[in-house]
Design a protein around this motif. Sequence first.
Motif, PDB file in Angstrom:
ATOM      1  N   GLY A   1     -50.779  54.483  11.533  1.00  0.00           N
ATOM      2  CA  GLY A   1     -49.343  54.238  11.483  1.00  0.00           C
ATOM      3  C   GLY A   1     -48.556  55.087  12.462  1.00  0.00           C
ATOM      4  O   GLY A   1     -47.329  55.151  12.380  1.00  0.00           O
ATOM      5  N   GLN A   2     -49.239  55.725  13.418  1.00  0.00           N
ATOM      6  CA  GLN A   2     -48.540  56.622  14.367  1.00  0.00           C
ATOM      7  C   GLN A   2     -47.518  55.870  15.232  1.00  0.00           C
ATOM      8  O   GLN A   2     -47.775  54.749  15.672  1.00  0.00           O
ATOM      9  N   ILE A   3     -46.384  56.533  15.458  1.00  0.00           N
ATOM     10  CA  ILE A   3     -45.377  56.034  16.394  1.00  0.00           C
ATOM     11  C   ILE A   3     -45.004  57.148  17.359  1.00  0.00           C
ATOM     12  O   ILE A   3     -45.268  58.314  17.087  1.00  0.00           O
ATOM     13  N   ARG A   4     -44.421  56.792  18.525  1.00  0.00           N
ATOM     14  CA  ARG A   4     -43.959  57.800  19.484  1.00  0.00           C
ATOM     15  C   ARG A   4     -42.647  58.385  19.002  1.00  0.00           C
ATOM     16  O   ARG A   4     -41.734  57.650  18.615  1.00  0.00           O
TER      17      ARG A   4
ATOM     18  N   ASN B   1     -42.509  50.583  10.742  1.00  0.00           N
ATOM     19  CA  ASN B   1     -42.349  51.695  11.694  1.00  0.00           C
ATOM     20  C   ASN B   1     -42.895  51.352  13.082  1.00  0.00           C
ATOM     21  O   ASN B   1     -42.287  51.651  14.102  1.00  0.00           O
ATOM     22  N   ILE B   2     -44.078  50.748  13.100  1.00  0.00           N
ATOM     23  CA  ILE B   2     -44.714  50.443  14.393  1.00  0.00           C
ATOM     24  C   ILE B   2     -43.940  49.368  15.142  1.00  0.00           C
ATOM     25  O   ILE B   2     -43.677  49.498  16.349  1.00  0.00           O
TER      26      ILE B   2
ATOM     27  N   ASN C   1     -40.720  50.956  16.424  1.00  0.00           N
ATOM     28  CA  ASN C   1     -40.964  51.926  17.503  1.00  0.00           C
ATOM     29  C   ASN C   1     -41.409  51.252  18.799  1.00  0.00           C
ATOM     30  O   ASN C   1     -40.956  51.616  19.891  1.00  0.00           O
TER      31      ASN C   1
ATOM     32  N   LYS D   1     -46.105  50.963   7.482  1.00  0.00           N
ATOM     33  CA  LYS D   1     -46.641  51.125   8.836  1.00  0.00           C
ATOM     34  C   LYS D   1     -46.159  49.991   9.733  1.00  0.00           C
ATOM     35  O   LYS D   1     -45.807  50.208  10.904  1.00  0.00           O
TER      36      LYS D   1
END
Lengths: 429, 429
Positions: free
Chosen positions: B425-428, A256-257, A260, A253
């Motif tokens: 862990g969300q990304i655009r 990726n974060i 991004n 995470k």
Amino acid sequence: MNTVSATEQQQDSTRARMQAMGRAARAAARLMARADTGTKNAALNAIANELDRQRPQLAAANAKDMQHGRDSGLDAALLDRLELTDARIDGMIEGLNQVADLPDPVGEISDLKYRPSGIQLGKMRVPLGVIGIIYESRPNVTIDAASLCLKSGNATILRGGKEALHSNGAIAACITAGLKQAGLPEAAVQVVETTDRAAVGAMITMSEYVDVIVPRGGKGLIERISNDARVPVIKHLDGICHVYIDDRADREKAFNIALNAKTHRYGVCNAMETLLVAEGIANEVLPRLAAAYSEKGVELRGCEKTRAIVPDAQPASDEDWVTEYLAPVLSIRIVADMDAAMDHIAQYSSGHTESIVTEDYTRARRFLAEVDSSSVMVNASTRFADGFEYGLGAEIGISTDKIHARGPVGLEGLTSQKWIVFGDGQIRE
Amino acid sequence: MNTVSATEQQQDSTRARMQAMGRAARAAARLMARADTGTKNAALNAIANELDRQRPQLAAANAKDMQHGRDSGLDAALLDRLELTDARIDGMIEGLNQVADLPDPVGEISDLKYRPSGIQLGKMRVPLGVIGIIYESRPNVTIDAASLCLKSGNATILRGGKEALHSNGAIAACITAGLKQAGLPEAAVQVVETTDRAAVGAMITMSEYVDVIVPRGGKGLIERISNDARVPVIKHLDGICHVYIDDRADREKAFNIALNAKTHRYGVCNAMETLLVAEGIANEVLPRLAAAYSEKGVELRGCEKTRAIVPDAQPASDEDWVTEYLAPVLSIRIVADMDAAMDHIAQYSSGHTESIVTEDYTRARRFLAEVDSSSVMVNASTRFADGFEYGLGAEIGISTDKIHARGPVGLEGLTSQKWIVFGDGQIRE
């Protein structure tokens, strides 16, 4: 007559014209406040139709601005922002129809309850009144701003950049036609058609006619307006956003974060500008991240500890911690722990958006509660701080103020709540 | 050294001291924002105990101010406001304990929902940060303001009137002792102990340390501060409140409300200053009302039509419609209908509180929706527009602004809402 007095005369006449616009806007605001949802939506759709119908006029007006821009040596980036391509007109039309589809915030009553005196007390959402928008070269802002203000029942005075004068005038003609077709007052949206800078000075000081100013543009413009305004300003200064990778972060995470938040887009206010990494995890995450950044062409500037792990990074100066790069540049600092990260953020952040990457429950709770920014996130990219991602439909800007609207400002930020009382003849004893 | 440079030196040193207070407040604000409810309540109760324990010190300090006030010729009304009687100290103690009993607004999370991206978005209520309060002679404001700011997790800088310098100093000593006992930073509440007016100038312009200014006092003070401030101001100017008696009013309710709104108390901002009466009902309600006002010693000033029905009324001038009497004086105007009443209100009201008396459903709905004031009422006395009556527990003031807090400002008005995002862990994309 000497030059000074000619200038003064021009300023006086500009001020008088702005006062007249203000009076007209104030009168229109009363009608807009009671316009029903259907009428406002009809106006938005009618403006969209006019934009589509008047493409030739828009193109001709924009061509004048583009020619004038090239003649006066505007750089390529500014010329690009100025251009009204067919795709951009499509975008404006789509935006208008989207705003028409949003729920109307006006008239919403909440928290209605009886008080011991017997009165029934609640809050009603109402328009702010007259909103002044001051913006720079992009002519599509004219439509973005007008549509949000119209839907929220406000009257608007728009003052665009002098480079876009003809384009804004052509767009204003479409707005006026649409308002007329829907039976709304034409003064509900007025576009200032003079390049005299005294117009801005008048707008931001005539508090009897203007309820709030929203400046959109570079930091210089916004600071100037905030300093001189006698009307409340909803403003967005810097976007110096941070991601903090905690030593209890999930490595995947975190990777990726952090990637991004920096590289999804560079020139946006919600991009990460400084990466903070806990000392205990820096060796594990920084080499892989540095390689990924290099591959994307991101220039790295680091503190000494960072440079021990990422030798290619340039040394970061104090200046770096307060710089919004809006570019493929990233500053990196290794910190002892979350408290040190929050200290760094309290000192250097612009209060826009910060995110922590951690699997630790207590730290996540503390970071959310204690970091004083308009958006605070756990395990998500700062790039989500955006009106569309937040479901506001559209945004008139992102506020880094603490008063009134904070973060992405949509329709609700263009309204206020008044108290309403339903009685049956109650008096104070 | 000449006088000018001595004054300048004093101003520079005052400014430097205010900056130091600002820095200390900013640091304290971070600690206050994370203080838990129990700790804040303990501090409020401890301050109450200190006030009770230090009654002799308070009396001695107040005696100095009273003596100084008499010597410098303060009038009886000002001397009365300055006096710290035992009953007023009881009132401050009770106020502190009441604020301790109010629910803590800080940390409240609302509107938490998942977005299509998978992030969970909500709003969290947080303190504003550092609040500057500038007020005039009444020393009990020191406790009112400090308690509300403390409970809402803010740090406060208080600047009282020079007449109350010693009294405010003695109260400040109690506050400091209470904060210390609860383990909160002493700089959470700071009282400016200089009479140099440069202190106010510094406070309202140091936007890096002060998030909002709340001026309390006469209109002159508030206008001066609003004009010079570089920090957002939550302000209350006039209270020119209207009652409109519609021709479909219940006569009994109309009589009671119009009498109560004017005569319950005269010197308060939510008292009615202008009575508007529909032409069709004026003959029925005005004679009885005029007699009741006369019995209470209220001076009446009316339009020509009013004077035809109430011959004792003096003629009202245009000046009357914009005057907040704060006294047993009432202006009366007969209007054609509700639209004419709303036109009068739009032109002359200060946006504080207006009430309609009517049994007509559609008119009640229109009046509520269209009148643009901080409180709009149907069939109730304007005197209800008050923090206690609205259940806020206490108020730091009544805002006639449209931005941020509107009407009575309690704990919630001293907070803002930030966006919070829970991610996985969300990304655009």
